[in-house]
Design an enzyme around this catalytic site. Sequence first.
Site, mmCIF file in Angstrom:
data_model
loop_
_atom_site.group_PDB
_atom_site.id
_atom_site.type_symbol
_atom_site.label_atom_id
_atom_site.label_comp_id
_atom_site.label_asym_id
_atom_site.label_seq_id
_atom_site.Cartn_x
_atom_site.Cartn_y
_atom_site.Cartn_z
ATOM 1 N N HIS A 117 -2.675 7.411 7.096
ATOM 2 C CA HIS A 117 -1.686 8.298 6.460
ATOM 3 C C HIS A 117 -2.325 9.616 6.015
ATOM 4 C CE1 HIS A 117 2.220 6.384 6.116
ATOM 5 N NE2 HIS A 117 1.699 5.249 5.680
ATOM 6 N N GLY A 146 0.829 -1.189 0.000
ATOM 7 C CA GLY A 146 0.000 0.000 0.000
ATOM 8 C C GLY A 146 0.867 1.244 0.000
ATOM 9 N N HIS A 194 -4.366 1.348 7.678
ATOM 10 C CA HIS A 194 -3.030 1.957 7.704
ATOM 11 C C HIS A 194 -2.960 3.137 6.721
ATOM 12 C CE1 HIS A 194 1.546 1.521 7.811
ATOM 13 N NE2 HIS A 194 1.361 2.250 6.726
ATOM 14 N N GLU A 195 -3.468 2.914 5.492
ATOM 15 C CA GLU A 195 -3.379 3.963 4.470
ATOM 16 C C GLU A 195 -4.291 5.151 4.781
ATOM 17 O OE1 GLU A 195 -0.901 3.731 2.691
ATOM 18 O OE2 GLU A 195 -0.570 1.581 2.905
ATOM 19 N N GLN A 232 3.021 9.967 1.250
ATOM 20 C CA GLN A 232 4.304 9.251 1.269
ATOM 21 C C GLN A 232 5.169 9.608 0.062
ATOM 22 O OE1 GLN A 232 2.314 5.237 2.135
ATOM 23 N NE2 GLN A 232 4.280 5.042 3.182
ATOM 24 N N CYS A 288 5.833 -0.149 7.139
ATOM 25 C CA CYS A 288 5.475 1.025 6.350
ATOM 26 C C CYS A 288 6.658 1.385 5.459
ATOM 27 C CB CYS A 288 5.151 2.184 7.292
ATOM 28 S SG CYS A 288 4.704 3.704 6.451
ATOM 29 N N LEU A 289 6.376 1.680 4.187
ATOM 30 C CA LEU A 289 7.458 2.049 3.271
ATOM 31 C C LEU A 289 8.165 3.331 3.729
ATOM 32 C CD1 LEU A 289 5.780 1.235 -0.156
ATOM 33 C CD2 LEU A 289 7.588 -0.057 0.992
HETATM 34 ZN ZN ZN Z 1 2.618 3.455 5.650
#
Ligand code: ZN
Length: 160
Positions: free
Chosen positions: A137, A46, A133-134, A51, A91-92
């Site tokens: 963000h 995701g 999670h997204e 991000q 998380c990226l």
């Molecule tokens: Zn993330």
Amino acid sequence: MALRTIRTLGDEILEKKCRDVTEMKPRLHELINDMLETMYDAQGVGLAAPQVGVLKKIVVIDVTEEGDDPLVLINPEILELSGEQTGQEGCLSVPGKAGIVTRADYVKVQAFDAAMYEFIVEGEGLLARAIQHEVDHLSGILYVTKVEGELITATQETEE
Ligand code: ZN
């Protein structure tokens, strides 16, 4: 399409609230395509627009093995949450790390797709976790604020 630079923990853009998308413009289509390419390149499941440095309510998610069925959520609103799951999350924007987070096990979301058609999607398990999670963000919330215990070194590719 182009890869975009993924912002990492400490970059203040990750803690800002995103704005609604009011109109689908060509550059937003380009952004969505770039987000998908960037997510797959980073082997994530995701990615949210902040991000990659854009404060718009756009997320892309793909929890499938094949990587050919991505979900694009624009202006997502969570309608329903139920159940509970506790598991490892990454998380990226926090590369190489993971932590234990408790999330709802079921989620129902209303959103717009890339053509700005409204739709509803339901998810369980990993998909439900990725959606929560997204969506976090988009409110400037990182999973590290929800981790139970310490961050650990990631052992699996489930970064979002
Ligand atoms: Zn993330």
